[in-house]
Motif scaffolding. Structure first.
Motif, PDB file in Angstrom:
ATOM      1  N   THR A  41      44.986  32.952  47.644  1.00  0.00           N
ATOM      2  CA  THR A  41      43.592  32.602  47.916  1.00  0.00           C
ATOM      3  C   THR A  41      42.631  33.765  47.696  1.00  0.00           C
ATOM      4  OG1 THR A  41      43.893  33.160  50.243  1.00  0.00           O
ATOM      5  CG2 THR A  41      44.215  30.856  49.636  1.00  0.00           C
ATOM      6  N   ASN A  42      43.175  34.910  47.253  1.00  0.00           N
ATOM      7  CA  ASN A  42      42.339  36.103  47.125  1.00  0.00           C
ATOM      8  C   ASN A  42      41.514  36.045  45.840  1.00  0.00           C
ATOM      9  OD1 ASN A  42      41.235  38.523  47.700  1.00  0.00           O
ATOM     10  ND2 ASN A  42      43.081  39.732  47.415  1.00  0.00           N
ATOM     11  N   THR A  43      40.241  35.771  45.994  1.00  0.00           N
ATOM     12  CA  THR A  43      39.360  35.714  44.820  1.00  0.00           C
ATOM     13  C   THR A  43      37.932  36.052  45.248  1.00  0.00           C
ATOM     14  OG1 THR A  43      38.470  34.234  43.129  1.00  0.00           O
ATOM     15  CG2 THR A  43      39.220  33.195  45.136  1.00  0.00           C
ATOM     16  N   GLN A  44      37.219  36.736  44.378  1.00  0.00           N
ATOM     17  CA  GLN A  44      35.827  37.074  44.687  1.00  0.00           C
ATOM     18  C   GLN A  44      34.989  37.014  43.407  1.00  0.00           C
ATOM     19  OE1 GLN A  44      35.167  40.981  46.357  1.00  0.00           O
ATOM     20  NE2 GLN A  44      33.096  40.489  47.013  1.00  0.00           N
ATOM     21  N   THR A  45      33.871  36.292  43.481  1.00  0.00           N
ATOM     22  CA  THR A  45      32.971  36.205  42.333  1.00  0.00           C
ATOM     23  C   THR A  45      31.760  37.079  42.600  1.00  0.00           C
ATOM     24  OG1 THR A  45      33.667  33.917  42.152  1.00  0.00           O
ATOM     25  CG2 THR A  45      31.826  34.588  40.775  1.00  0.00           C
TER      26      THR A  45
ATOM     27  N   LYS B  61      34.601  37.425  37.933  1.00  0.00           N
ATOM     28  CA  LYS B  61      35.469  36.962  38.996  1.00  0.00           C
ATOM     29  C   LYS B  61      36.696  37.864  39.089  1.00  0.00           C
ATOM     30  CE  LYS B  61      37.359  32.528  40.501  1.00  0.00           C
ATOM     31  NZ  LYS B  61      37.709  31.189  40.031  1.00  0.00           N
ATOM     32  N   ALA B  62      37.025  38.286  40.309  1.00  0.00           N
ATOM     33  CA  ALA B  62      38.279  39.028  40.510  1.00  0.00           C
ATOM     34  C   ALA B  62      39.278  38.091  41.178  1.00  0.00           C
ATOM     35  CB  ALA B  62      38.046  40.242  41.402  1.00  0.00           C
ATOM     36  N   THR B  63      40.439  37.881  40.558  1.00  0.00           N
ATOM     37  CA  THR B  63      41.483  37.064  41.182  1.00  0.00           C
ATOM     38  C   THR B  63      42.782  37.868  41.206  1.00  0.00           C
ATOM     39  OG1 THR B  63      42.305  36.112  39.128  1.00  0.00           O
ATOM     40  CG2 THR B  63      40.491  34.956  40.214  1.00  0.00           C
ATOM     41  N   PHE B  64      43.776  37.272  41.882  1.00  0.00           N
ATOM     42  CA  PHE B  64      45.076  37.970  41.938  1.00  0.00           C
ATOM     43  C   PHE B  64      45.723  38.040  40.562  1.00  0.00           C
ATOM     44  CE2 PHE B  64      48.332  34.633  41.504  1.00  0.00           C
ATOM     45  CZ  PHE B  64      47.518  33.513  41.517  1.00  0.00           C
ATOM     46  N   LYS B  65      45.243  37.221  39.607  1.00  0.00           N
ATOM     47  CA  LYS B  65      45.854  37.219  38.276  1.00  0.00           C
ATOM     48  C   LYS B  65      45.480  38.455  37.459  1.00  0.00           C
ATOM     49  CE  LYS B  65      46.193  32.249  37.956  1.00  0.00           C
ATOM     50  NZ  LYS B  65      45.370  31.071  37.708  1.00  0.00           N
ATOM     51  N   ASP B  66      44.444  39.193  37.905  1.00  0.00           N
ATOM     52  CA  ASP B  66      44.038  40.390  37.176  1.00  0.00           C
ATOM     53  C   ASP B  66      45.102  41.473  37.227  1.00  0.00           C
ATOM     54  OD1 ASP B  66      41.695  39.252  36.488  1.00  0.00           O
ATOM     55  OD2 ASP B  66      40.537  40.126  38.121  1.00  0.00           O
ATOM     56  N   LEU B  67      45.894  41.476  38.289  1.00  0.00           N
ATOM     57  CA  LEU B  67      46.917  42.501  38.457  1.00  0.00           C
ATOM     58  C   LEU B  67      48.281  41.807  38.403  1.00  0.00           C
ATOM     59  CD1 LEU B  67      45.920  45.362  38.849  1.00  0.00           C
ATOM     60  CD2 LEU B  67      46.591  45.252  41.222  1.00  0.00           C
ATOM     61  N   ASP B  68      49.057  42.110  37.356  1.00  0.00           N
ATOM     62  CA  ASP B  68      50.365  41.472  37.176  1.00  0.00           C
ATOM     63  C   ASP B  68      51.244  41.632  38.414  1.00  0.00           C
ATOM     64  OD1 ASP B  68      49.791  40.573  34.697  1.00  0.00           O
ATOM     65  OD2 ASP B  68      50.686  42.264  33.641  1.00  0.00           O
ATOM     66  N   ALA B  69      51.107  42.794  39.077  1.00  0.00           N
ATOM     67  CA  ALA B  69      51.955  43.062  40.238  1.00  0.00           C
ATOM     68  C   ALA B  69      51.711  42.044  41.353  1.00  0.00           C
ATOM     69  CB  ALA B  69      51.700  44.472  40.760  1.00  0.00           C
ATOM     70  N   TYR B  70      50.467  41.556  41.481  1.00  0.00           N
ATOM     71  CA  TYR B  70      50.173  40.545  42.507  1.00  0.00           C
ATOM     72  C   TYR B  70      50.836  39.218  42.157  1.00  0.00           C
ATOM     73  CZ  TYR B  70      46.573  43.534  44.603  1.00  0.00           C
ATOM     74  OH  TYR B  70      45.905  44.546  45.225  1.00  0.00           O
TER      75      TYR B  70
END
Lengths: 186, 186
Positions: free
Chosen positions: B28-32, B42-51
């Motif tokens: 659920t971690n996302t910020q626009t 938009k920043a989501t957990f998909k931006d960082l492969d480790a997440y």
């Protein structure tokens, strides 16, 4: 010497060797590059905090395993009384618990340091468009190959330390009764 | 039910709950954010492969612990024969070994995923001048606080899984003789 004691000593010696090798590979990893024909830029392990942490953790784990290796070889000090009788003294059990906990902590710490360094190294190879982090291994190729080498050694060291921790658990828990919870065999 | 079985079930249930919580926090971690007044980023957990890796590993570990929890509760399936007699059947020992190895693997995997995510998150907070990696948490503050939250949950989950792995080692190794190497008690 008991068989389990021999196995433990061998595992610890191997782990010690691989940890020292890893630390050496991290410490000597440096590459100087001439940019634009005149501007010298140097890549060292100090550029990435995770490598520095990894170096110190590996050295500490190597020191700890050296001490434990000496303990394994010493005939008088902390030998299991199990070889001669089935019961074990309470003071021995405390020492086995201490070894077990320290071995677990060492295994997890070295593993953590190695995983962190690996994660950052992968990011250095791939870069990230969405985070605007640039690739680094195009410039410092030799540095990155050596980094790959010490990361691989770190994986081997982690596996050996996990095996040591399991051996330590074996040495501790076999004194407990299979019938009653947390009561020792008589 | 045996005491060690109860402890194991409790630990597994706790680990399961924390793992599910961690996965939810990551997912659920996302910020626009509105940049320059018109450009939405938009920043989501998909931006960082480790997440992403962390999310899948946590879900897999939660599923595994759910299965193990059901096994702990079931009265017929894989109950230790130790409660009734001191010896243990060879087929039971194989099952204990399997549990031990799977629990160890789960603990190390979740720990690895969490350490990698933590290393990259620290880099996102501090940035790196020498690597020319920019700080990210100045822009996405709320995203970074939630990331901190799921990393903390990940640490708790790792500790619980390490305890589960130790309990598993206890269940296995107490069937072995303290006197002879790798021979079971009779």
């Amino acid at each position: 010497m008991e068989v389990s004691r021999k196995c433990e000593a061998l595992l610890r010696l191997l782990a010690l060797a691989v940890l020292v090798l890893t630390a050496c590979l991290i410490r000597t990893n440096t590459q100087t590059k001439l940019l634009f024909g005149f501007y010298r830029k140097k890549a060292t392990f100090k550029d990435l905090d995770a490598y520095v942490v990894s170096l110190y953790v590996d050295l500490a784990a190597a020191g700890y395993n050296l001490l434990q290796f000496i303990r394994c070889l010493s005939p008088r000090f902390l030998q299991p009384s199990a070889g001669t009788k089935l019961t074990v003294l309470p003071c021995d059990v405390i020492q086995y618990w201490l070894c077990f906990l320290l071995d677990q902590a060492t295994a997890y710490l070295v593993f953590a340091a190695n995983c962190s360094a690996t994660a950052l190294s992968v990011m250095a190879v791939t870069g990230s468009k969405s985070l605007q982090w640039m690739k680094l291994c195009d410039k410092y190729t030799r540095f990155c190959y050596q980094a790959g080498g010490h990361l691989f050694c770190g994986v081997v060291a982690s596996l050996l330390l996990a095996a040591v921790a399991s051996a330590s658990a074996f040495n501790l828990f076999r004194f407990y009764s299979p019938k009653y919870f947390m009561s020792r065999k008589t």
